[in-house]
Design a protein around this motif. Sequence first.
Motif, short mmCIF file in Angstrom:
data_model
loop_
_atom_site.label_atom_id
_atom_site.label_comp_id
_atom_site.label_asym_id
_atom_site.label_seq_id
_atom_site.Cartn_x
_atom_site.Cartn_y
_atom_site.Cartn_z
N GLY A 391 0.82 -1.20 0.00
CA GLY A 391 0.00 0.00 0.00
C GLY A 391 0.86 1.25 0.00
N GLY A 392 0.24 2.38 -0.39
CA GLY A 392 1.02 3.61 -0.49
C GLY A 392 0.37 4.81 0.14
N VAL A 414 4.22 -0.69 -3.84
CA VAL A 414 3.28 0.33 -4.29
C VAL A 414 2.98 0.10 -5.76
CG1 VAL A 414 2.85 2.80 -4.49
CG2 VAL A 414 4.30 1.94 -2.64
N ARG A 415 1.71 -0.03 -6.13
CA ARG A 415 1.34 -0.30 -7.52
C ARG A 415 1.64 0.89 -8.44
NH1 ARG A 415 -2.29 -4.28 -8.92
NH2 ARG A 415 -3.27 -2.87 -10.41
N ARG A 416 1.56 2.09 -7.91
CA ARG A 416 1.77 3.27 -8.74
C ARG A 416 3.26 3.61 -8.86
NH1 ARG A 416 -3.15 7.18 -6.50
NH2 ARG A 416 -4.84 5.70 -6.91
N LEU A 419 4.60 7.07 -3.99
CA LEU A 419 3.70 6.99 -2.85
C LEU A 419 2.48 7.85 -3.12
CD1 LEU A 419 6.29 7.23 0.07
CD2 LEU A 419 5.10 5.19 -0.73
N VAL A 439 11.17 1.49 -0.84
CA VAL A 439 9.90 1.61 -1.56
C VAL A 439 10.06 1.02 -2.95
CG1 VAL A 439 8.12 3.18 -2.42
CG2 VAL A 439 9.29 3.67 -0.25
N THR A 441 8.19 0.77 -6.32
CA THR A 441 7.05 1.27 -7.09
C THR A 441 6.74 0.34 -8.26
OG1 THR A 441 8.54 2.63 -8.41
CG2 THR A 441 7.55 3.66 -6.47
#
Length: 566
Positions: A391-392, A414-416, A419, A439, A441
């Motif tokens: 999650g972000g 993080v899918r995108r 963040l 992180v 991404t």
Amino acid sequence: MTDDRDLARGAGPQSPGEGEDHAYPRLSPAQADRMGGYGSRATLSEGQVLYANGDRGFDCYLILDGHIDLYDESHDDPMRYRRIVTYGRHQFTGELTLLNGQKSLVRAVARGGTRVVRLTPVQLRILLAEEPEIARTVLKAFILRRRSYIEQGFGNLAVAGDPGEGRMLGIITFLRRNGQPFTLIDTRRPEGRTELAARGLDESVALPVVLYGQGEFAETPDTRRLADLLGIVGALDFDEVFDVAVVGAGPAGLATAVYAASEGLRTIVIEADAPGGQAGTSSMIENYLGFPLGLSGQSLASRAEVQARKFGARIALPCTVERLECSTRPFTLRIEGGGSVRSRTVVVATGAKYRRLDLAGLDRFEEHGVHYAATSLEAALCAGADVVVVGGANSAGQAAVFLSQHARHVHMLVRRDELAASMSQYLRERIQATDRITVHTHTELAELEGTRCLERVHWVDRRTGERTVRPATGVFLMLGAVPNTRWLRGCLAMDVHGFVCVGAGAAQAGGRQDTPCWAALQTSVAGVFAVGDVRAGSVKRVASAVGEGAMVMSAVHEALAKDEGS
């Protein structure tokens, strides 16, 4: 330090001096005189037991002359009872059980000739409402005493099992969130199995097991059973009609209860699990106004619960509402397992539940490594190991920062490409400045591996398809939430995601054209309101939820006035 032999002979620590300890304060003569006006005077006999471990509905005693001894009776042998403190002149007995009606954790014994003022729980509540100066002293003492009881494990409750196993984790979480002291027996260790045998339980007992009372135990109890044997569940007066029924005891629901009860309305809060809601699982809330050092969600919830009870709000938990019948007045709330509650107005504050991933094997690991909250309990299970946060947004950022203080390394998936823009700036900066957080991404969780517990995690780069496998003992899913509104179907208008419509949207759904300002939180049914995360368009912030809980009271008063005039 006093040893066990001294304690058995009746020696022990005496009352702390005035101002020495806020948990055991001594009232001024003027305060004692005012407090004495709320109860009845009595003289106690030598050895008179005022209340014992497991008792309910006992009274508060203000000492005029003499002494009352307080004991921890965790053992079966009275000779091993440990004296906690001796109350003296102008000190008072009791702790939070006097407000919530739960079982006593200690034994209070009078010395002969002690003169007291005896206050029933009802008289105590009147005192707290009418004497704010004394109320501050009493409530602070009650809170600190309860905290001390929890830290020292007073009472005779023990939980035995594997602390990393899902059912065991659920029991421990329930006890902690409801402020129940207990002793942990880790059956993974030889000494834990030895202690269990010493308590008369062999290997045939089903784990986890909860031991209570004098040799009684419950194997793998569910939440309802656990609450029953602990005396957490209070009896509901089904014949009473309340002014306000609040469903959900998160920040929004508790705020509503505080303001409703403080304004003299007959108020009940119905909660399915524990006070605090989703916010209650937060390890640290750092952006709540007035708390620059932050506070835990559980601390916020426990204080709010005490505040609501102080003003006379009834809190029923764990108690689940199955259905709202909104076609008749007063409204009827059908309770799971039988029974109902009637109220002239209803405030829906059931919040939202954590969103799950559609991932093979997730069910198996939800009890053995997959978590939906990051508290000290989960952090202890992951100490020194790698963990993954999925999650972000803010909840993911808070979890990552907190877990980085315990885990060896935290991987954020993080899918995108960055963040979430909705994540607070201070969290993004904290994550960037922490070398124990990485992180990833454009990345999503792909697979979970392990024999009994989670051991490895697979994730995939969505752009390249590259697959990464890392050892990990914990995965924390922070993917937002879906509303707890199933019990409202067929009654209230909701948006496409199931959140409750309020204000103008609700008015249109209900066929109304007028939306006065006080009705901003009113649903499609007049007299029913929605606050906090459960309502459509909420901003998912604790401060916002608390504000809505206060703001809804103007609408409740308006609805009650219309009900009386009809």
